[in-house]
Design an enzyme around this catalytic site. Structure first.
Site, mmCIF file in Angstrom:
data_model
loop_
_atom_site.group_PDB
_atom_site.id
_atom_site.type_symbol
_atom_site.label_atom_id
_atom_site.label_comp_id
_atom_site.label_asym_id
_atom_site.label_seq_id
_atom_site.Cartn_x
_atom_site.Cartn_y
_atom_site.Cartn_z
ATOM 1 N N GLU A 153 0.886 -1.165 0.000
ATOM 2 C CA GLU A 153 0.000 0.000 0.000
ATOM 3 C C GLU A 153 0.919 1.208 0.000
ATOM 4 O O GLU A 153 1.610 1.452 0.989
ATOM 5 C CB GLU A 153 -0.868 0.041 1.265
ATOM 6 C CG GLU A 153 -1.648 -1.223 1.563
ATOM 7 C CD GLU A 153 -2.888 -1.373 0.725
ATOM 8 O OE1 GLU A 153 -3.264 -0.405 0.055
ATOM 9 O OE2 GLU A 153 -3.471 -2.464 0.732
ATOM 10 N N CYS A 183 -3.816 7.937 4.040
ATOM 11 C CA CYS A 183 -3.462 7.499 2.692
ATOM 12 C C CYS A 183 -4.644 7.698 1.743
ATOM 13 O O CYS A 183 -4.461 7.781 0.533
ATOM 14 C CB CYS A 183 -3.036 6.049 2.713
ATOM 15 S SG CYS A 183 -4.189 5.000 3.609
HETATM 16 P P1 NAP Z 1 8.332 4.995 4.671
HETATM 17 O O1 NAP Z 1 9.460 5.898 4.968
HETATM 18 O O2 NAP Z 1 8.325 4.277 3.393
HETATM 19 O O3 NAP Z 1 8.321 3.966 5.898
HETATM 20 C C1 NAP Z 1 7.338 2.987 6.002
HETATM 21 C C2 NAP Z 1 7.882 1.831 6.814
HETATM 22 O O4 NAP Z 1 8.959 1.205 6.124
HETATM 23 C C3 NAP Z 1 8.439 2.231 8.183
HETATM 24 O O5 NAP Z 1 8.102 1.238 9.109
HETATM 25 C C4 NAP Z 1 9.936 2.258 7.936
HETATM 26 O O6 NAP Z 1 10.686 2.057 9.087
HETATM 27 C C5 NAP Z 1 10.092 1.090 6.999
HETATM 28 N N1 NAP Z 1 11.290 1.097 6.175
HETATM 29 C C6 NAP Z 1 11.991 2.175 5.729
HETATM 30 N N2 NAP Z 1 13.016 1.761 4.957
HETATM 31 C C7 NAP Z 1 12.954 0.405 4.919
HETATM 32 C C8 NAP Z 1 13.738 -0.612 4.288
HETATM 33 N N3 NAP Z 1 14.793 -0.304 3.536
HETATM 34 N N4 NAP Z 1 13.396 -1.900 4.466
HETATM 35 C C9 NAP Z 1 12.327 -2.230 5.230
HETATM 36 N N5 NAP Z 1 11.555 -1.314 5.849
HETATM 37 C C10 NAP Z 1 11.852 -0.019 5.690
HETATM 38 O O7 NAP Z 1 6.946 5.696 4.770
HETATM 39 P P2 NAP Z 1 6.402 6.665 5.908
HETATM 40 O O8 NAP Z 1 7.160 7.924 5.764
HETATM 41 O O9 NAP Z 1 6.353 5.994 7.229
HETATM 42 O O10 NAP Z 1 4.893 6.809 5.447
HETATM 43 C C11 NAP Z 1 4.439 7.875 4.688
HETATM 44 C C12 NAP Z 1 4.039 7.424 3.330
HETATM 45 O O11 NAP Z 1 3.256 6.256 3.400
HETATM 46 C C13 NAP Z 1 3.186 8.450 2.658
HETATM 47 O O12 NAP Z 1 3.894 8.894 1.547
HETATM 48 C C14 NAP Z 1 1.909 7.743 2.241
HETATM 49 O O13 NAP Z 1 1.628 7.936 0.900
HETATM 50 C C15 NAP Z 1 2.195 6.309 2.465
HETATM 51 N N6 NAP Z 1 1.043 5.643 3.057
HETATM 52 C C16 NAP Z 1 0.279 4.831 2.297
HETATM 53 C C17 NAP Z 1 -0.795 4.168 2.837
HETATM 54 C C18 NAP Z 1 -1.666 3.245 2.031
HETATM 55 O O14 NAP Z 1 -2.472 2.503 2.603
HETATM 56 N N7 NAP Z 1 -1.575 3.247 0.733
HETATM 57 C C19 NAP Z 1 -1.076 4.321 4.189
HETATM 58 C C20 NAP Z 1 -0.283 5.163 4.930
HETATM 59 C C21 NAP Z 1 0.785 5.806 4.359
HETATM 60 P P3 NAP Z 1 11.318 3.301 9.893
HETATM 61 O O15 NAP Z 1 10.182 4.118 10.367
HETATM 62 O O16 NAP Z 1 12.066 2.640 10.992
HETATM 63 O O17 NAP Z 1 12.175 4.025 8.914
#
Ligand code: NAP
Length: 522
Positions: free
Chosen positions: A257, A296
């Site tokens: 997602e 989201c």
């Molecule tokens: P993110 O930076 O991609 O992080 C999401 C998750 O991935 C966090 O738990 C993060 O851990 C982990 N992560 C980061 N790098 C990783 C890697 N190399 N390998 C494995 N895991 C890794 O996203 P975010 O900033 O938390 O969320 C914001 C974004 O999410 C927004 O842009 C939004 O569009 C999207 N979103 C989408 C939905 C949906 O249902 N479509 C819902 C909510 C949010 P750490 O926190 O420890 O870095």
């Protein structure tokens, strides 16, 4: 301050390690918790979940696991005051916005407990009727769903620390599949506390639920064939996950997602003064302000007939001016902060970027903030931008600003509105507001292929509809293309991800020995 969030793996709380990440109150900037970095004992913890956790879960019927979910929901209900306090301190949300996450989690758990109970004594799910494959009718093929043999790893985003865990864990545990949750570090405290409460209450078998806080290093390397992985977050991280060596080598089933530029369309018939117009304006304002626009599913692109562009801008602007933003501890505040100062910077940069092609119609940056230090708090008031000629928009269809920000786009005819909605290149949801139900149905058919959910709102359902941005467990959540290509929820359909479809080819008499079976039909 020693609120260190320890990992729970192999049925035991792991020793406190060196604190690497500090979680902050995004309103005051104060430290509220810490986590370590790369987790120790991941492989052993995963193996324990696959063996002991899965074995204990799969020894139960679907009905027994549904009852187990009811017990989890009771634990969450008993501790909800603590969850609101944590959400306030670590996510900077008002009580109403915390409820979206916390009550949403409880509701979803309760829902799966209820639909799961309908499977009763079943220990196996069938997919359709047997297909006859021999002339004597005896040799048949029965498709069944069996729980996957591995575990389910959830890597979650920062915006739903409560619901994000339980909307995935409920169908996984109901399926008999153990769960490892890795919450986004910045808001991990609430997820951690919920796991801690459930562990303390001893309502799940050992190995059924584990948590890893802090770094994600090594998490994907520990995946094995048969494991499944659900990721919610940014498209950039999603791309890293999809191409990870262990995911590719072991054919790990992945659900993504990611970013989504959701739209809402005002029908050409919905002139100012009509119920559909008023519903549209209220929905847009609600979507921009709920959880400070950090959903989201929030409406990022508001498509309106050119003739009503000014009226919508005026009506939305008037409502946004009444939204007080600041410290959620203040009774006067309706909208709290973003989750971090990093998100604050990202949203400010996003508004500036969109403003290079769109006009700022209501500028949240000029609004006073209540009871906060603007140099510290991650508070951003809602901002509405607009493009009178939607065909000139490029960034607005490509760049998701994850905050209280939306852009009005004027369209010339209904066909153009559909094309603009498709330009999200795959979205979680679109909502369409009109009194013309024939047109709404046609629009639903047209937009289904590029959206996970199409919300068709006519005035007769104006008061009862569940909302554009609310993800209800009865409907699927996910979207094609840019939205990640994933699919969750949708009633018992949600269990599909945690099961493997297998064709059992045998004599009809053998198939009759399978024991109590259920189906994924709701
Ligand atoms: P993110 O930076 O991609 O992080 C999401 C998750 O991935 C966090 O738990 C993060 O851990 C982990 N992560 C980061 N790098 C990783 C890697 N190399 N390998 C494995 N895991 C890794 O996203 P975010 O900033 O938390 O969320 C914001 C974004 O999410 C927004 O842009 C939004 O569009 C999207 N979103 C989408 C939905 C949906 O249902 N479509 C819902 C909510 C949010 P750490 O926190 O420890 O870095």
């Amino acid at each position: 301050m020693s609120n260190y969030l320890r990992n729970y793996l192999a049925g035991a709380w792991q020793p406190e390690a060196r604190a690497v990440h500090t979680l902050l109150d995004p309103v005051t900037g104060e430290a509220v918790a810490t986590t370590g970095g790369a987790a120790d004992g991941l492989r052993a913890g995963f193996e324990f979940a696959r063996s002991d956790g899965a074995k204990a879960l799969q020894a139960m019927s679907y009905g027994q696991r549904a009852a187990m979910l009811t017990e989890v929901a009771k634990v969450l209900q008993a501790n909800r005051d603590a969850y609101y306090a944590i959400s306030l301190a670590n996510s900077g949300t008002t009580k109403a916005d915390s409820a979206v996450d916390i009550e949403g989690a409880s509701y979803t758990l309760g829902y799966f407990a209820k639909v799961g109970a309908s499977l009763g004594d079943a220990r196996l799910l069938t997919d359709g009727a047997p297909a006859v494959m021999s002339k004597d009718q005896l040799f048949q093929s029965q498709h069944i769903f069996a729980p996957v043999r591995g575990l389910a790893v959830f890597i979650n985003a920062f915006n739903f620390p409560a619901w994000g865990l339980w909307e995935k864990a409920a169908p996984a545990l109901l399926s008999g599949v153990p769960v490892v949750i890795k919450p986004a570090t910045v808001t991990a405290w609430l997820t951690h506390r919920m796991v801690q409460d459930v562990v303390d209450a001893d309502v799940l078998p050992a190995g059924a639920l584990s948590i890893v806080c802090g770094g994600s290093a090594g998490l994907l390397d520990a995946l094995q064939p048969f494991d499944v992985l659900s990721f919610t977050g940014s498209a950039d991280t999603a791309a890293i996950i999809r191409s990870h060596a262990a995911v590719a080598r072991h054919s790990v089933r992945v659900n993504i997602e990611a970013d989504s530029l959701n739209s809402a369309i005002l029908g050409e018939d919905a002139a100012p003064g009509t119920p559909a117009f008023d519903l549209y304006v209220s929905e847009l304002v609600r979507e921009m302000t709920t959880k400070s626009g950090q959903r989201c599913t929030a409406i990022r692109r508001a498509l309106v007939p050119a003739a009503h562009y000014d009226a919508v801008a005026e009506a939305v602007g008037a409502k946004l001016r009444a939204v007080t933003v600041g410290n959620p501890r203040s009774d006067d505040v309706r909208m709290g902060s973003l989750v971090s100062r990093g998100q604050y910077d990202s949203v400010q940069a996003g508004i500036a970027q969109l403003a290079t092609e769109a006009t700022v119609l209501h500028d949240g940056r000029d609004m006073p903030l209540v009871d906060v230090d603007p140099a510290v708090a991650a508070c951003v008031a809602p901002t509405l931008l607009g493009l009178r000629d939607a065909s000139q928009g490029r960034l607005v269809h490509d760049h998701e600003v994850f905050g209280p920000v939306s852009t009005l786009l004027a369209y010339d005819n209904a066909g153009q509105a559909m094309q603009l909605a498709h330009r999200g290149h795959g979205s979680l949801v679109t909502s369409i507001f009109s009194a013309d139900q024939q047109w709404l149905a046609a629009a639903g058919r047209e937009l289904a292929g590029s959206h996970g959910r199409v919300n068709l709102i006519s005035p007769d359902v104006g008061k009862t509809q569940t909302g554009h941005g609310n993800v209800m467990p009865q409907s699927v959540h996910g979207g094609p293309g840019r939205a990640g290509g994933g699919e969750e929820l949708g009633g018992l359909r949600a269990l599909g991800f945690y099961h493997r479809r297998t064709a059992l080819q045998a004599s009809a008499a053998t198939l009759a020995q399978l024991g109590p079976v259920g189906t994924l039909q709701n």
